[in-house]
Write a protein that holds these residues in place. Structure first.
Motif, mmCIF file in Angstrom:
data_model
loop_
_atom_site.group_PDB
_atom_site.id
_atom_site.type_symbol
_atom_site.label_atom_id
_atom_site.label_comp_id
_atom_site.label_asym_id
_atom_site.label_seq_id
_atom_site.Cartn_x
_atom_site.Cartn_y
_atom_site.Cartn_z
ATOM 1 N N TYR A 1 0.965 -0.778 -0.216
ATOM 2 C CA TYR A 1 0.026 -0.287 0.099
ATOM 3 C C TYR A 1 0.989 1.167 -0.240
ATOM 4 O O TYR A 1 0.328 2.357 -0.621
ATOM 5 C CB TYR A 1 -0.724 0.461 1.483
ATOM 6 N N GLU A 2 1.742 1.016 0.430
ATOM 7 C CA GLU A 2 2.671 2.544 0.664
ATOM 8 C C GLU A 2 3.776 2.999 -0.208
ATOM 9 O O GLU A 2 3.406 4.379 -0.964
ATOM 10 C CB GLU A 2 4.093 1.851 1.773
ATOM 11 N N TYR A 3 3.584 2.356 -1.453
ATOM 12 C CA TYR A 3 3.887 2.267 -2.888
ATOM 13 C C TYR A 3 3.278 2.945 -3.297
ATOM 14 O O TYR A 3 3.406 3.605 -4.588
ATOM 15 C CB TYR A 3 4.897 1.134 -3.696
ATOM 16 N N ARG A 4 1.984 3.223 -3.353
ATOM 17 C CA ARG A 4 0.501 4.266 -4.002
ATOM 18 C C ARG A 4 1.398 5.166 -4.637
ATOM 19 O O ARG A 4 1.166 5.923 -4.719
ATOM 20 C CB ARG A 4 -0.896 3.900 -3.699
ATOM 21 N N LYS A 5 1.961 6.008 -3.126
ATOM 22 C CA LYS A 5 2.873 7.076 -3.244
ATOM 23 C C LYS A 5 3.387 7.333 -4.565
ATOM 24 O O LYS A 5 3.898 8.782 -4.479
ATOM 25 C CB LYS A 5 3.393 7.931 -1.629
ATOM 26 N N ASP A 6 4.045 6.049 -5.081
ATOM 27 C CA ASP A 6 5.093 6.094 -6.035
ATOM 28 C C ASP A 6 4.384 6.530 -7.777
ATOM 29 O O ASP A 6 5.424 6.737 -8.383
ATOM 30 C CB ASP A 6 6.568 5.446 -5.484
ATOM 31 N N VAL A 7 3.135 6.400 -7.303
ATOM 32 C CA VAL A 7 2.734 6.700 -8.979
ATOM 33 C C VAL A 7 2.446 8.910 -9.038
ATOM 34 O O VAL A 7 1.760 8.692 -8.160
ATOM 35 C CB VAL A 7 1.314 5.967 -8.594
ATOM 36 N N LYS A 8 3.065 8.430 -10.127
ATOM 37 C CA LYS A 8 3.772 9.929 -10.444
ATOM 38 C C LYS A 8 3.289 10.533 -12.081
ATOM 39 O O LYS A 8 3.302 9.437 -12.680
ATOM 40 C CB LYS A 8 4.397 10.571 -9.890
ATOM 41 N N SER A 9 2.810 11.071 -12.459
ATOM 42 C CA SER A 9 2.712 11.649 -13.516
ATOM 43 C C SER A 9 4.386 11.234 -14.306
ATOM 44 O O SER A 9 4.963 11.966 -13.714
ATOM 45 C CB SER A 9 1.987 12.632 -14.050
ATOM 46 N N TYR A 10 4.126 11.484 -15.717
ATOM 47 C CA TYR A 10 5.785 11.273 -16.436
ATOM 48 C C TYR A 10 5.548 11.585 -17.741
ATOM 49 O O TYR A 10 4.553 11.893 -19.087
ATOM 50 C CB TYR A 10 6.137 9.678 -16.143
ATOM 51 N N ASN A 11 6.549 12.176 -17.541
ATOM 52 C CA ASN A 11 6.893 12.882 -20.073
ATOM 53 C C ASN A 11 6.930 11.366 -20.991
ATOM 54 O O ASN A 11 7.812 10.028 -20.855
ATOM 55 C CB ASN A 11 7.601 13.547 -20.285
ATOM 56 N N ALA A 12 5.692 11.202 -21.175
ATOM 57 C CA ALA A 12 5.365 9.582 -22.021
ATOM 58 C C ALA A 12 6.160 10.052 -23.116
ATOM 59 O O ALA A 12 6.855 8.669 -23.859
ATOM 60 C CB ALA A 12 3.659 9.758 -22.846
ATOM 61 N N ALA A 13 6.421 10.660 -23.825
ATOM 62 C CA ALA A 13 7.323 10.695 -24.716
ATOM 63 C C ALA A 13 8.990 10.667 -24.477
ATOM 64 O O ALA A 13 9.636 10.198 -25.263
ATOM 65 C CB ALA A 13 7.649 12.177 -25.475
ATOM 66 N N THR A 14 9.253 10.894 -23.281
ATOM 67 C CA THR A 14 10.469 10.804 -22.980
ATOM 68 C C THR A 14 10.416 8.881 -22.425
ATOM 69 O O THR A 14 11.726 8.671 -22.693
ATOM 70 C CB THR A 14 10.963 11.312 -21.643
#
Length: 236
Positions: free
Chosen positions: A82-95
């Motif tokens: 559960y603790e790793y839900r915080k690591d879900v973040k937006s990112y640059n698709a092209a990169t």
């Protein structure tokens, strides 16, 4: 005036009578064969349907058993993952698409190190898009989770980016895997479009008891499909 109706001789009448008997016997034999075959098919169908029902019940039972066992596993791993839900973040698709496959260990495991081609493990995971949208996860309800579902079995076939991304991590560790579209679902629609890169947060585990249950489920499923086709039905 000569009659157009010709009389038959005694010999001709005997021959005609014999032919009629043969035709009658053939008709009776054919009828008997059809009736007997229909009866046998009905008996076989009834027997097959009875077996089908029995195996369906067995399959339902093993699924229920697996779900119950998954609840126990959830109690063991839920708080950690559960603790790793915080690591879900937006990112640059092209990169991500241009940068190729990359990984980042969030926690080092204490078990077996996974190698290329390893599929003998289970995993809890979160799969998310560039805009942080969750497209799949092991939580029963990602927005309001209460437990973890049955972990995915790697032996059941995973995308190439996942298979490459877990190499080198250890069981019970947690890793973020960034996967370009060419190693994910390519032109298939996901994350709102085609050629979408993906990210996964993965926690592999080992559990021999769950493995035995999965193998049992697969064996029962094979028998179920065989009987289902044998009953004359079409697979849905």
């Amino acid at each position: 005036m000569e009659s157009n109706v010709k009389k038959t001789t005694v010999r001709q009448r005997v021959i005609i009578f014999a032919i009629a008997l043969i035709l009658l016997g053939s008709t009776i034999a054919t009828y008997a064969f059809v009736v007997l075959s229909a009866s046998q098919n009905t008996a076989r169908s009834a027997e097959n349907n009875a077996k089908l029902t029995e195996v369906e019940e067995e399959y339902t039972a093993i699924q229920t058993e697996m779900n119950d066992y998954a609840k126990n596993l959830s109690e063991k791993y839920y708080n950690t993952f559960y603790e790793y839900r915080k690591d879900v973040k937006s990112y640059n698709a092209a990169t991500v698409n241009s940068g190729g496959l990359t990984t980042k260990d969030l926690k080092t495991g204490n078990g077996k190190e996974l190698k290329s081609g390893d599929t003998d493990y289970f995993a809890y995971y979160i799969g998310f898009c560039a805009d942080e949208k969750i497209f799949d996860s092991s939580f029963d309800n990602y927005d309001n989770p209460t437990r973890l579902s049955v972990p995915i079995y790697a032996n059941e076939g995973l995308i190439e980016g996942w298979n490459q991304g877990i190499v080198g991590m250890k069981i019970n560790g947690v890793r973020e895997i960034s996967i370009p579209a060419e190693l994910a679902y390519k032109e298939q629609e996901i994350c709102g479009g085609s050629n979408s890169p993906l990210k996964f947060i993965v926690m592999p585990i080992m559990d021999n008891e769950l493995k035995a249950k999965v193998e049992k489920k697969d064996e029962v499923y094979s028998r179920l499909i065989e009987l289902y086709y044998g009953s004359g039905n079409s697979a849905q």
